[in-house]
Each structure stands twice: as structure tokens, then as C-alpha cells.
Motif scaffolding. Structure first.
Motif, mmCIF file in Angstrom:
data_model
loop_
_atom_site.group_PDB
_atom_site.id
_atom_site.type_symbol
_atom_site.label_atom_id
_atom_site.label_comp_id
_atom_site.label_asym_id
_atom_site.label_seq_id
_atom_site.Cartn_x
_atom_site.Cartn_y
_atom_site.Cartn_z
ATOM 1 N N GLY A 17 46.869 72.752 7.489
ATOM 2 C CA GLY A 17 45.419 72.633 7.653
ATOM 3 C C GLY A 17 44.763 72.045 6.418
ATOM 4 N N ALA A 18 45.235 72.433 5.247
ATOM 5 C CA ALA A 18 44.681 71.892 4.001
ATOM 6 C C ALA A 18 44.963 70.397 3.887
ATOM 7 N N TYR A 19 46.109 69.952 4.367
ATOM 8 C CA TYR A 19 46.415 68.513 4.346
ATOM 9 C C TYR A 19 45.415 67.744 5.202
ATOM 10 N N PHE A 20 45.195 68.205 6.415
ATOM 11 C CA PHE A 20 44.246 67.516 7.291
ATOM 12 C C PHE A 20 42.841 67.521 6.695
ATOM 13 N N SER A 21 42.484 68.601 6.029
ATOM 14 C CA SER A 21 41.146 68.698 5.436
ATOM 15 C C SER A 21 41.026 67.890 4.156
ATOM 16 N N ASP A 22 41.949 68.085 3.230
ATOM 17 C CA ASP A 22 41.816 67.495 1.894
ATOM 18 C C ASP A 22 42.264 66.037 1.843
ATOM 19 N N VAL A 23 43.347 65.713 2.526
ATOM 20 C CA VAL A 23 43.886 64.358 2.456
ATOM 21 C C VAL A 23 43.234 63.441 3.495
ATOM 22 N N LEU A 24 43.116 63.930 4.736
ATOM 23 C CA LEU A 24 42.597 63.081 5.811
ATOM 24 C C LEU A 24 41.108 63.303 6.086
ATOM 25 N N GLN A 25 40.470 64.204 5.341
ATOM 26 C CA GLN A 25 39.013 64.398 5.410
ATOM 27 C C GLN A 25 38.544 64.778 6.814
ATOM 28 N N LEU A 26 39.315 65.621 7.488
ATOM 29 C CA LEU A 26 38.972 66.047 8.839
ATOM 30 C C LEU A 26 38.451 67.479 8.843
ATOM 31 N N PRO A 27 37.556 67.816 9.770
ATOM 32 C CA PRO A 27 37.045 69.190 9.827
ATOM 33 C C PRO A 27 38.121 70.157 10.316
ATOM 34 N N VAL A 28 38.326 71.213 9.559
ATOM 35 C CA VAL A 28 39.333 72.220 9.883
ATOM 36 C C VAL A 28 38.662 73.585 9.902
ATOM 37 N N ASP A 29 38.875 74.318 10.972
ATOM 38 C CA ASP A 29 38.363 75.680 11.104
ATOM 39 C C ASP A 29 39.536 76.597 11.358
ATOM 40 N N SER A 30 40.000 77.249 10.299
ATOM 41 C CA SER A 30 41.160 78.128 10.381
ATOM 42 C C SER A 30 42.382 77.333 10.844
ATOM 43 N N ASP A 31 42.814 77.509 12.097
ATOM 44 C CA ASP A 31 44.010 76.824 12.597
ATOM 45 C C ASP A 31 43.677 75.676 13.538
ATOM 46 N N SER A 32 42.423 75.234 13.523
ATOM 47 C CA SER A 32 41.990 74.181 14.446
ATOM 48 C C SER A 32 41.492 72.966 13.677
ATOM 49 N N VAL A 33 42.023 71.778 14.026
ATOM 50 C CA VAL A 33 41.632 70.516 13.396
ATOM 51 C C VAL A 33 40.947 69.650 14.453
ATOM 52 N N GLN A 34 39.771 69.117 14.118
ATOM 53 C CA GLN A 34 39.068 68.247 15.049
ATOM 54 C C GLN A 34 39.226 66.796 14.612
ATOM 55 N N ILE A 35 39.794 65.984 15.505
ATOM 56 C CA ILE A 35 39.989 64.556 15.244
ATOM 57 C C ILE A 35 39.276 63.811 16.363
ATOM 58 N N GLY A 36 38.020 63.458 16.147
ATOM 59 C CA GLY A 36 37.240 62.832 17.207
ATOM 60 C C GLY A 36 37.156 63.753 18.407
ATOM 61 N N TRP A 37 37.548 63.258 19.586
ATOM 62 C CA TRP A 37 37.486 64.100 20.780
ATOM 63 C C TRP A 37 38.737 64.952 20.975
ATOM 64 N N THR A 38 39.693 64.886 20.037
ATOM 65 C CA THR A 38 40.928 65.668 20.152
ATOM 66 C C THR A 38 40.878 66.899 19.249
ATOM 67 N N ARG A 39 41.207 68.056 19.818
ATOM 68 C CA ARG A 39 41.358 69.263 19.007
ATOM 69 C C ARG A 39 42.846 69.553 18.848
#
Length: 222
Positions: A17-39
Motif C-alpha cells: 500500500g505504501a508503494y502505491f501511495s508513495d511511489v505511484l501517488q495513488l489514494p490508498v485507504d488501509s488495504d484499498s487502492v483507487q486507480i481511476g475507476w478501478t479499486r
């Protein structure tokens, strides 16, 4: 087809989750990553293998150069045997791609598809401009048989002419990349595909389900 939800097994939910948030600048809520319309739902893999999972993210084609510069500041690119890192695909694909390795050996791809709408943004790229997960890799023992099942059950058709070892089923917004389980992933061609405990929820198709118990993945439409 749209990939709406993806259950992704990982070795460490917080670390990935930290990778998706810190490296790819994506919103992360606990164990959920939002990538456009994909969760993307991160799940503990436990004893299941995690390497060899392939995901692609759509980028507006007119922002692909900016996205490439953005990614180069964050991760090294994968290359083919000739040392090439940027790939342009014509004909049915009408796209360009770069590949990089994520946590747990994820084989990740940014892809700009020229048939999709352009962005009205300019300047420095940001991870929030990724529009969706547009590809999920699914290994099988028999690609033509899975292709036939997918068309009969979900109404899925190939984007490009399938081969006995590879079929891209869907359209520019979403593809199931069905590959022979013994075919290593492009571009490095070093890692075999894995989709153990991957679950994909897709939209804009006939209601139905595909499952490969031998390779441990499941696709549900509805």
C-alpha cells in the motif's frame, strides 16, 4: 469492458500500500487502492506465491511522454533483450508502453492507447492521471479453450488476433491478458505468469463467471 475491482494477494499489505501511495501517488485507504475507476483490494497472500502478476494502467496517450518522465524519476524501466524500454504497437493495439517492476515482483505497465480520449491536462504528470487498471494477466493451460469460454460466457472478443499462446480479450478500456502458463512475461521474458487468488470484477459484459482452479484465479461480471 471495465475492470472495476481487483483482489490482489500481496506479501505485506502495508508495504505494498505504501508503494502505491508513495511511489505511484495513488489514494490508498488501509488495504484499498483507487486507480481511476478501478479499486484494488490488497489481501494477505499467506503461503501463496506473489511473483509474476501482470497489471497495466491506462494513461491518456497525449500524456504518455510526461508519464514516462514521471515514472523514470521513481523506478527503473524493464527492457527487452535488445535493451529497448519503450514499445510502440500498431494495428489493433494503437498504443505505446513502458514496463517496470513493482513490489512482490509485480510486472507493471503504463500504456497509452491512441483511440481513447485525450487529457486536457498539461505540465508535470501525477499518479492521479492513471485512468484505470486496464490489463490483468491470467495464465492458463489452454489459451484457445479459455478464449472460447470467455466469448460464450461473457461475450468477450479479442482485441487482436489470438495465438495458441496469447489472447488479449476485451477492448482499450479493459483486457484480460490470457497467456500460456509456460510463456514468460514480456519484455524481459524471465518470469512466468502467476495469478494465484487473483479475483477480477468486470463491467459492461454479459453476466457470468470464469474460473481456472488449476491456476487459482476468478473473473466475475455483474
Amino acid at each position: 469492458m471495465r475492470i472495476l475491482q481487483l483482489a490482489l494477494p500481496v506479501s505485506d499489505v502495508a508495504q505494498v500500500g505504501a508503494y502505491f501511495s508513495d511511489v505511484l501517488q495513488l489514494p490508498v485507504d488501509s488495504d484499498s487502492v483507487q486507480i481511476g475507476w478501478t479499486r484494488v483490494q490488497l489481501r494477505a497472500a499467506g503461503s501463496e506465491p506473489v511473483g509474476g502478476v501482470h497489471l497495466a494502467f491506462n494513461v491518456p496517450a497525449n500524456r504518455f511522454a510526461a508519464a514516462t518522465d514521471w515514472l523514470l524519476a521513481r523506478a527503473p524501466l524493464q527492457t527487452n533483450a535488445k535493451g529497448e524500454a519503450h514499445f510502440t504497437f500498431g494495428d489493433a493495439w494503437a498504443s505505446e508502453s513502458i514496463y517496470f517492476e513493482g513490489p512482490d515482483g509485480l510486472i507493471l505497465e503504463l500504456i497509452g492507447r491512441r483511440r481513447l480520449p485525450a487529457s486536457d491536462l498539461a505540465g508535470q504528470f501525477h499518479g492521479s492521471e492513471l485512468t484505470c487498471v486496464s490489463e490483468v494477466g491470467l495464465p492458463v493451460a489452454d489459451v484457445p479453450a479459455l478464449h472460447a469460454r470467455a466469448e460464450a460466457v461473457l461475450g468477450l472478443k479479442p482485441l487482436s488476433p489470438p495465438t495458441p499462446h496469447f489472447a488479449a480479450l476485451g477492448d482499450d478500456e479493459g483486457l484480460l491478458i490470457v497467456v500460456d502458463a509456460t510463456r514468460a512475461w514480456f519484455p524481459e521474458q524471465k518470469v512466468l505468469p502467476n495469478a494465484r487468488r487473483i479475483e477480477v470484477c468486470v463491467g459492461e459484459l454479459s453476466l457470468g463467471e470464469l474460473e481456472d482452479r488449476d491456476h487459482g484465479w476468478r473473473v466475475v461480471s455483474g
